[in-house]
Design an enzyme around this catalytic site. Structure first.
Site, mmCIF file in Angstrom:
data_model
loop_
_atom_site.group_PDB
_atom_site.id
_atom_site.type_symbol
_atom_site.label_atom_id
_atom_site.label_comp_id
_atom_site.label_asym_id
_atom_site.label_seq_id
_atom_site.Cartn_x
_atom_site.Cartn_y
_atom_site.Cartn_z
ATOM 1 N N LYS A 196 5.814 -18.021 -35.592
ATOM 2 C CA LYS A 196 4.742 -18.359 -34.650
ATOM 3 C C LYS A 196 5.205 -17.948 -33.258
ATOM 4 C CE LYS A 196 1.873 -22.118 -32.940
ATOM 5 N NZ LYS A 196 1.644 -23.577 -32.947
ATOM 6 N N LYS A 249 1.644 -16.036 -37.106
ATOM 7 C CA LYS A 249 0.611 -16.404 -36.137
ATOM 8 C C LYS A 249 1.041 -15.945 -34.760
ATOM 9 C CE LYS A 249 -1.896 -20.386 -34.255
ATOM 10 N NZ LYS A 249 -2.068 -21.841 -34.207
HETATM 11 ZN ZN ZN Z 1 2.115 -27.842 -31.314
#
Ligand code: ZN
Length: 325
Positions: A196, A249
């Site tokens: 992420k 992501k």
């Molecule tokens: Zn968070």
């Protein structure tokens, strides 16, 4: 015989039927996961300004939503909650009567077959908006991990099929797996937000989730957008700690990371097409600069072509309708 003029690749594209036959990548409704934002109150269905088509929903609205989602054959939702109260330790995140926990119960009651995934993080619940606990001005990894594991257990106890830690603390997947197993919840799966990135493309989401950090930024825990090899290490660690599936992501700017993850690991792989990706298409479409349907489906196809098995997208409803034809 292997080059022009004998070889003509345009033969493969001459008619729509031929194009269908030779198509390498297909997006189907089975690939889609729809995020939902649950808020306190009654009768709330408020469209989020920067995310047309995405709503803040109170729990009483969920049965209707769940029925529509089931009708569209979307297999899964990803739940985010906005609590009534925030505090330093994000206690509402691991309250068994909290907003996500109640929302899970309601969804499972209404449509038991719908796969309910919960986002596990503290940033919507902390007064400072960070994804963990603050100690001496910085996010304390190990204290945060303990609270994230508690949060995951309450989601699973409420009936979540899958918990999805998105905080990017080190060691959280292992701690969550252990806590779930210790609580007799060994059937509950973990999809980790393994790679992420600290991305500008989360902009609209922060309005939706009311989770912008009140000081500093997330650069000390989310990944540097410049790093791809480090993503392999992050994914490897999460798999070693027991992640059943992993996620990249954002998606659109990270197609190479999705591809590397696909080539390096055999675990199921999800891509999260974030709010800024949707916003770019929606805003350009509103101006008449892009064809929303074609642009959205092209984006989703690109994510699958790069290697994603599943796609989290705010456009899941529209895509499900378009893909039905
Ligand atoms: Zn968070």
């Amino acid at each position: 015989m292997s080059s022009f003029p004998e070889m003509r690749l345009r033969r493969l594209r001459r008619t729509e039927s031929l194009r269908r036959l030779f198509r390498e990548t297909r997006v189907t409704v089975d690939d889609l996961i729809l995020p939902l934002f649950v808020v306190p109150g009654q009768n709330v269905k408020q469209e989020i300004d920067s995310m047309p088509g995405t709503f803040h929903l109170s729990i009483d609205q969920l049965p209707r939503e769940a029925e529509e989602i089931a009708r569209l054959c979307i297999p899964a939702v990803l739940l985010f909650g906005l609590p009534e109260n925030k505090d330093e330790l994000g206690t509402a995140a691991y309250d068994s009567g909290g907003i996500v926990q109640r929302a899970v119960c309601e969804l499972k009651r209404q449509v038991p077959d719908l796969v309910v995934i919960t986002d596990v993080c503290l940033c919507q619940y902390t007064s400072h908006g960070h994804c963990g606990v603050i100690e001496n001005g910085r996010v304390d990894n190990d204290k945060s991990v303990a609270l994230l594991a508690r949060t995951a257990v309450t989601h699973a106890e409420a009936g979540a099929d899958i918990v999805a830690p998105s905080d990017m603390m080190d060691g959280r997947v292992g701690a969550i797996r252990e806590a779930l197993d210790d609580s007799g919840l060994s059937d509950v799966m973990i999809i980790s937000y393994a790679a992420k990135y600290a991305s500008a493309f989360y902009g609209p989401f922060r309005e939706a989730a009311d989770s912008a950090p009140q000081f500093g930024d997330r650069l000390s825990y989310q990944m540097d957008p410049a790093n791809a090899r480090e993503a392999i290490r992050e994914i490897e660690l999460d798999i070693l700690e027991g992640a059943d599936a992993v996620m990249v992501k954002p998606a659109l700017c990270y197609l190479d990371v999705i591809k590397i993850a696909r080539d390096s690991f055999s675990h199921p792989l999800a891509a999260y097409s974030v709010s800024g990706e949707l916003a770019m298409i929606k805003a350009a479409a509103q101006k008449g600069w892009l064809d929303e349907r074609r642009a959205t489906l092209e984006l989703l196809t690109a994510l699958k072509r790069a290697g994603a098995d599943m796609i989290v997208t705010y456009a899941a409803r529209e895509a499900a309708r378009w893909l039905r034809v």
